[in-house]
Design a protein around this motif. Structure first.
Motif, PDB file in Angstrom:
ATOM      1  N   HIS A  61       0.837  -1.202   0.000  1.00  0.00           N
ATOM      2  CA  HIS A  61       0.000   0.000   0.000  1.00  0.00           C
ATOM      3  C   HIS A  61       0.874   1.255   0.000  1.00  0.00           C
ATOM      4  N   VAL A  62       1.900   1.268   0.828  1.00  0.00           N
ATOM      5  CA  VAL A  62       2.810   2.425   0.892  1.00  0.00           C
ATOM      6  C   VAL A  62       3.505   2.619  -0.441  1.00  0.00           C
ATOM      7  N   LEU A  63       3.961   1.546  -1.052  1.00  0.00           N
ATOM      8  CA  LEU A  63       4.635   1.649  -2.353  1.00  0.00           C
ATOM      9  C   LEU A  63       3.683   2.161  -3.436  1.00  0.00           C
ATOM     10  N   ALA A  64       2.452   1.688  -3.415  1.00  0.00           N
ATOM     11  CA  ALA A  64       1.462   2.168  -4.384  1.00  0.00           C
ATOM     12  C   ALA A  64       1.181   3.653  -4.183  1.00  0.00           C
ATOM     13  N   GLU A  65       1.099   4.075  -2.922  1.00  0.00           N
ATOM     14  CA  GLU A  65       0.871   5.492  -2.627  1.00  0.00           C
ATOM     15  C   GLU A  65       2.054   6.346  -3.090  1.00  0.00           C
ATOM     16  N   LEU A  66       3.266   5.856  -2.910  1.00  0.00           N
ATOM     17  CA  LEU A  66       4.446   6.580  -3.386  1.00  0.00           C
ATOM     18  C   LEU A  66       4.419   6.724  -4.913  1.00  0.00           C
ATOM     19  N   ALA A  67       4.012   5.669  -5.595  1.00  0.00           N
ATOM     20  CA  ALA A  67       3.912   5.738  -7.060  1.00  0.00           C
ATOM     21  C   ALA A  67       2.867   6.767  -7.473  1.00  0.00           C
ATOM     22  N   ARG A  68       1.728   6.804  -6.780  1.00  0.00           N
ATOM     23  CA  ARG A  68       0.703   7.809  -7.086  1.00  0.00           C
ATOM     24  C   ARG A  68       1.232   9.212  -6.826  1.00  0.00           C
ATOM     25  N   THR A  69       1.941   9.372  -5.711  1.00  0.00           N
ATOM     26  CA  THR A  69       2.494  10.679  -5.361  1.00  0.00           C
ATOM     27  C   THR A  69       3.462  11.175  -6.434  1.00  0.00           C
ATOM     28  N   HIS A  70       4.284  10.278  -6.951  1.00  0.00           N
ATOM     29  CA  HIS A  70       5.275  10.650  -7.967  1.00  0.00           C
ATOM     30  C   HIS A  70       4.682  10.658  -9.381  1.00  0.00           C
ATOM     31  N   GLY A  71       3.476  10.153  -9.518  1.00  0.00           N
ATOM     32  CA  GLY A  71       2.792  10.200 -10.807  1.00  0.00           C
ATOM     33  C   GLY A  71       3.288   9.216 -11.840  1.00  0.00           C
ATOM     34  N   ARG A  72       4.013   8.219 -11.394  1.00  0.00           N
ATOM     35  CA  ARG A  72       4.508   7.188 -12.324  1.00  0.00           C
ATOM     36  C   ARG A  72       5.047   6.008 -11.528  1.00  0.00           C
ATOM     37  N   PRO A  73       5.296   4.894 -12.196  1.00  0.00           N
ATOM     38  CA  PRO A  73       5.852   3.738 -11.485  1.00  0.00           C
ATOM     39  C   PRO A  73       7.188   4.096 -10.830  1.00  0.00           C
ATOM     40  N   LEU A  74       7.433   3.535  -9.673  1.00  0.00           N
ATOM     41  CA  LEU A  74       8.670   3.840  -8.953  1.00  0.00           C
ATOM     42  C   LEU A  74       9.904   3.426  -9.752  1.00  0.00           C
ATOM     43  N   ALA A  75       9.778   2.391 -10.556  1.00  0.00           N
ATOM     44  CA  ALA A  75      10.908   1.938 -11.375  1.00  0.00           C
ATOM     45  C   ALA A  75      11.335   2.991 -12.390  1.00  0.00           C
ATOM     46  N   THR A  81      16.000   9.948  -6.503  1.00  0.00           N
ATOM     47  CA  THR A  81      14.657   9.828  -5.936  1.00  0.00           C
ATOM     48  C   THR A  81      14.457   8.442  -5.339  1.00  0.00           C
ATOM     49  N   LYS A  82      14.960   7.421  -5.995  1.00  0.00           N
ATOM     50  CA  LYS A  82      14.872   6.056  -5.444  1.00  0.00           C
ATOM     51  C   LYS A  82      15.623   5.975  -4.115  1.00  0.00           C
ATOM     52  N   GLN A  83      16.762   6.632  -4.031  1.00  0.00           N
ATOM     53  CA  GLN A  83      17.516   6.631  -2.770  1.00  0.00           C
ATOM     54  C   GLN A  83      16.721   7.325  -1.665  1.00  0.00           C
ATOM     55  N   GLN A  84      16.051   8.416  -1.992  1.00  0.00           N
ATOM     56  CA  GLN A  84      15.216   9.107  -1.005  1.00  0.00           C
ATOM     57  C   GLN A  84      14.079   8.210  -0.536  1.00  0.00           C
ATOM     58  N   ILE A  85      13.480   7.501  -1.468  1.00  0.00           N
ATOM     59  CA  ILE A  85      12.389   6.594  -1.121  1.00  0.00           C
ATOM     60  C   ILE A  85      12.886   5.501  -0.181  1.00  0.00           C
ATOM     61  N   VAL A  86      14.062   4.949  -0.460  1.00  0.00           N
ATOM     62  CA  VAL A  86      14.622   3.910   0.408  1.00  0.00           C
ATOM     63  C   VAL A  86      14.864   4.465   1.808  1.00  0.00           C
ATOM     64  N   ARG A  87      15.364   5.680   1.907  1.00  0.00           N
ATOM     65  CA  ARG A  87      15.588   6.289   3.227  1.00  0.00           C
ATOM     66  C   ARG A  87      14.264   6.466   3.970  1.00  0.00           C
ATOM     67  N   VAL A 104      10.642  -3.994  -1.982  1.00  0.00           N
ATOM     68  CA  VAL A 104      11.023  -2.643  -2.390  1.00  0.00           C
ATOM     69  C   VAL A 104      11.870  -2.690  -3.658  1.00  0.00           C
ATOM     70  N   ALA A 105      12.804  -3.621  -3.738  1.00  0.00           N
ATOM     71  CA  ALA A 105      13.650  -3.735  -4.932  1.00  0.00           C
ATOM     72  C   ALA A 105      12.802  -3.966  -6.181  1.00  0.00           C
ATOM     73  N   THR A 106      11.821  -4.840  -6.071  1.00  0.00           N
ATOM     74  CA  THR A 106      10.941  -5.105  -7.212  1.00  0.00           C
ATOM     75  C   THR A 106      10.179  -3.850  -7.613  1.00  0.00           C
ATOM     76  N   ALA A 107       9.650  -3.136  -6.641  1.00  0.00           N
ATOM     77  CA  ALA A 107       8.890  -1.909  -6.940  1.00  0.00           C
ATOM     78  C   ALA A 107       9.769  -0.839  -7.574  1.00  0.00           C
ATOM     79  N   LEU A 108      11.020  -0.753  -7.133  1.00  0.00           N
ATOM     80  CA  LEU A 108      11.936   0.260  -7.671  1.00  0.00           C
ATOM     81  C   LEU A 108      12.595  -0.180  -8.974  1.00  0.00           C
ATOM     82  N   GLY A 109      12.452  -1.451  -9.328  1.00  0.00           N
ATOM     83  CA  GLY A 109      13.073  -1.949 -10.553  1.00  0.00           C
ATOM     84  C   GLY A 109      14.583  -2.055 -10.431  1.00  0.00           C
ATOM     85  N   VAL A 110      15.039  -2.386  -9.207  1.00  0.00           N
ATOM     86  CA  VAL A 110      16.469  -2.547  -8.963  1.00  0.00           C
ATOM     87  C   VAL A 110      16.686  -3.884  -8.266  1.00  0.00           C
TER      88      VAL A 110
END
Length: 125
Positions: A61-75, A81-87, A104-110
């Motif tokens: 849910h948190v990852l989906a909300e982050l993607a909505r906030t950024h307006g695109r897939p986290l990957a 920005t990915k580093q900020q999200i990890v922090r 988290v790695a899967t969501a970030l595409g790393v």
């Protein structure tokens, strides 16, 4: 349910709703409460129960909300920005749960290795 002002049960529930939604929970009528739900009282009487999400569902849910906030897939986000999200996720305890790094790695595409590098970088800065 009583109609009423700022001190009403409905106002209490309305005030809780954004918090419960943010964690991926669900508001439940007190009579439908299960053993693992949290019953909240207002003015000395049961007002509402909160059904908390499974930890893994909460992270999703948190990852989906982050993607909505950024307006695109986290990957699709840049490295900084990915580093900020990890922090931010580390501060919220995402990596203390089982499979948190993998999720988290899967969501970030790393890779998991990259997430660990981001975590190490944040502790060494």
């Amino acid at each position: 349910m009583s109609e009423g002002g700022a001190g009403s049960r409905e106002a209490f529930i309305a005030a809780l709703a954004p918090l419960v939604a943010a964690i991926g929970g669900e508001l439940i009528e007190p009579g439908e409460k299960r053993d693992d739900d949290v019953l909240l009282a207002w003015a000395g009487a049961p007002a509402v129960a909160v059904r908390l999400p499974l930890l893994s569902a909460s992270l999703e849910h948190v990852l989906a909300e982050l993607a909505r906030t950024h307006g695109r897939p986290l990957a699709d986000l840049d490295r900084a920005t990915k580093q900020q999200i990890v922090r931010r996720l580390e501060a919220r305890g995402a990596f203390a749960m089982r499979h948190g790094v993998e999720t988290v790695a899967t969501a970030l595409g790393v890779s998991r290795f990259t997430v660990y590098n981001y975590l190490n970088r944040s502790t060494n800065c």
